[in-house]
Design a protein around this motif. Structure first.
Motif, PDB file in Angstrom:
ATOM      1  N   HIS A   1       0.834  -1.204   0.000  1.00 17.56           N
ATOM      2  CA  HIS A   1       0.000   0.000   0.000  1.00 17.56           C
ATOM      3  C   HIS A   1       0.871   1.258   0.000  1.00 17.56           C
ATOM      4  O   HIS A   1       0.762   2.099  -0.890  1.00 17.56           O
ATOM      5  CB  HIS A   1      -0.918   0.031   1.227  1.00 17.56           C
ATOM      6  CG  HIS A   1      -1.861  -1.110   1.308  1.00 17.56           C
ATOM      7  ND1 HIS A   1      -1.999  -1.859   2.447  1.00 17.56           N
ATOM      8  CD2 HIS A   1      -2.704  -1.654   0.405  1.00 17.56           C
ATOM      9  CE1 HIS A   1      -2.905  -2.796   2.252  1.00 17.56           C
ATOM     10  NE2 HIS A   1      -3.349  -2.696   1.010  1.00 17.56           N
TER      11      HIS A   1
ATOM     12  N   LEU B   1      -8.054  -1.730   0.600  1.00 19.22           N
ATOM     13  CA  LEU B   1      -7.173  -0.576   0.451  1.00 19.22           C
ATOM     14  C   LEU B   1      -6.413  -0.626  -0.871  1.00 19.22           C
ATOM     15  O   LEU B   1      -6.242   0.398  -1.532  1.00 19.22           O
ATOM     16  CB  LEU B   1      -6.211  -0.469   1.637  1.00 19.22           C
ATOM     17  CG  LEU B   1      -5.317   0.767   1.688  1.00 19.22           C
ATOM     18  CD1 LEU B   1      -6.115   2.059   1.529  1.00 19.22           C
ATOM     19  CD2 LEU B   1      -4.519   0.771   2.981  1.00 19.22           C
TER      20      LEU B   1
ATOM     21  N   ARG C   1      -5.827  11.167   1.928  1.00 20.93           N
ATOM     22  CA  ARG C   1      -6.764  10.257   2.586  1.00 20.93           C
ATOM     23  C   ARG C   1      -6.231   8.820   2.557  1.00 20.93           C
ATOM     24  O   ARG C   1      -6.266   8.110   3.574  1.00 20.93           O
ATOM     25  CB  ARG C   1      -8.132  10.318   1.890  1.00 20.93           C
ATOM     26  CG  ARG C   1      -9.193   9.436   2.523  1.00 20.93           C
ATOM     27  CD  ARG C   1     -10.508   9.580   1.771  1.00 20.93           C
ATOM     28  NE  ARG C   1     -10.587   8.709   0.634  1.00 20.93           N
ATOM     29  CZ  ARG C   1     -11.212   7.520   0.626  1.00 20.93           C
ATOM     30  NH1 ARG C   1     -11.799   7.066   1.725  1.00 20.93           N
ATOM     31  NH2 ARG C   1     -11.259   6.797  -0.466  1.00 20.93           N
ATOM     32  N   LEU C   2      -5.732   8.394   1.423  1.00 24.83           N
ATOM     33  CA  LEU C   2      -5.207   7.040   1.303  1.00 24.83           C
ATOM     34  C   LEU C   2      -3.937   6.852   2.137  1.00 24.83           C
ATOM     35  O   LEU C   2      -3.728   5.811   2.744  1.00 24.83           O
ATOM     36  CB  LEU C   2      -4.955   6.689  -0.164  1.00 24.83           C
ATOM     37  CG  LEU C   2      -6.210   6.617  -1.022  1.00 24.83           C
ATOM     38  CD1 LEU C   2      -5.854   6.479  -2.490  1.00 24.83           C
ATOM     39  CD2 LEU C   2      -7.127   5.494  -0.556  1.00 24.83           C
TER      40      LEU C   2
ATOM     41  N   ARG D   1      -4.958   6.288   5.589  1.00 26.53           N
ATOM     42  CA  ARG D   1      -5.471   4.908   5.756  1.00 26.53           C
ATOM     43  C   ARG D   1      -4.320   3.919   5.922  1.00 26.53           C
ATOM     44  O   ARG D   1      -4.448   2.939   6.632  1.00 26.53           O
ATOM     45  CB  ARG D   1      -6.319   4.495   4.551  1.00 26.53           C
ATOM     46  CG  ARG D   1      -7.611   5.242   4.354  1.00 26.53           C
ATOM     47  CD  ARG D   1      -8.804   4.631   5.042  1.00 26.53           C
ATOM     48  NE  ARG D   1      -9.128   3.283   4.722  1.00 26.53           N
ATOM     49  CZ  ARG D   1     -10.090   2.890   3.887  1.00 26.53           C
ATOM     50  NH1 ARG D   1     -10.810   3.780   3.236  1.00 26.53           N
ATOM     51  NH2 ARG D   1     -10.333   1.611   3.708  1.00 26.53           N
ATOM     52  N   CYS D   2      -3.196   4.186   5.276  1.00 30.75           N
ATOM     53  CA  CYS D   2      -2.034   3.305   5.407  1.00 30.75           C
ATOM     54  C   CYS D   2      -1.433   3.384   6.806  1.00 30.75           C
ATOM     55  O   CYS D   2      -0.798   2.445   7.258  1.00 30.75           O
ATOM     56  CB  CYS D   2      -0.957   3.672   4.382  1.00 30.75           C
ATOM     57  SG  CYS D   2      -1.326   3.181   2.710  1.00 30.75           S
TER      58      CYS D   2
ATOM     59  N   LYS E   1      -3.021   3.736   9.639  1.00 27.88           N
ATOM     60  CA  LYS E   1      -3.890   3.202  10.702  1.00 27.88           C
ATOM     61  C   LYS E   1      -3.518   1.792  11.069  1.00 27.88           C
ATOM     62  O   LYS E   1      -3.019   1.036  10.334  1.00 27.88           O
ATOM     63  CB  LYS E   1      -5.344   3.248  10.281  1.00 27.88           C
ATOM     64  CG  LYS E   1      -5.858   4.669  10.221  1.00 27.88           C
ATOM     65  CD  LYS E   1      -7.315   4.680   9.874  1.00 27.88           C
ATOM     66  CE  LYS E   1      -7.825   6.099   9.833  1.00 27.88           C
ATOM     67  NZ  LYS E   1      -9.209   6.180   9.495  1.00 27.88           N
TER      68      LYS E   1
END
Length: 92
Positions: free
Chosen positions: A19, A45, A85-86, A89-90, A92
């Motif tokens: 990711h 993801l 945003r992505l 997310r990585c 988290k």
């Protein structure tokens, strides 16, 4: 993968570097390499990142497909906002 990277793969419950690596390649304008890396993964993801890459490319039909595959509508945010945003997310 560096020690402080926390890319989490919710599909298999383990740390996944693909990711963050794909996003790093995208940030460095290496679209083809990012696409090659992420296209072999199918967790949510990875599908979102795949969709993002197609947004960058301008292939919105394909981008919608990948966002839908992740269970999300393609966002209407800017590419910069979606990248951020992505990236979050990585982490988290």
């Amino acid at each position: 993968m560096t020690q402080n990277r926390k890319a989490f793969d919710p599909g298999v419950g383990r740390v996944a570097s693909h990711h963050a690596d794909a996003l790093t390649l995208a940030r460095n304008n290496k679209w083809d390499a990012a696409h090659r890396l992420i296209q072999s993964h199918s967790d949510n993801l990875a599908c979102l990142i795949h969709g993002y890459l197609h947004r960058v490319e301008g292939d919105l039909w394909n981008a919608r497909y990948w966002y839908n595959r992740a269970g999300e509508a393609m966002p209407e945010n800017s590419l910069e906002e979606e990248f951020e945003r992505l990236t979050l997310r990585c982490e988290k």
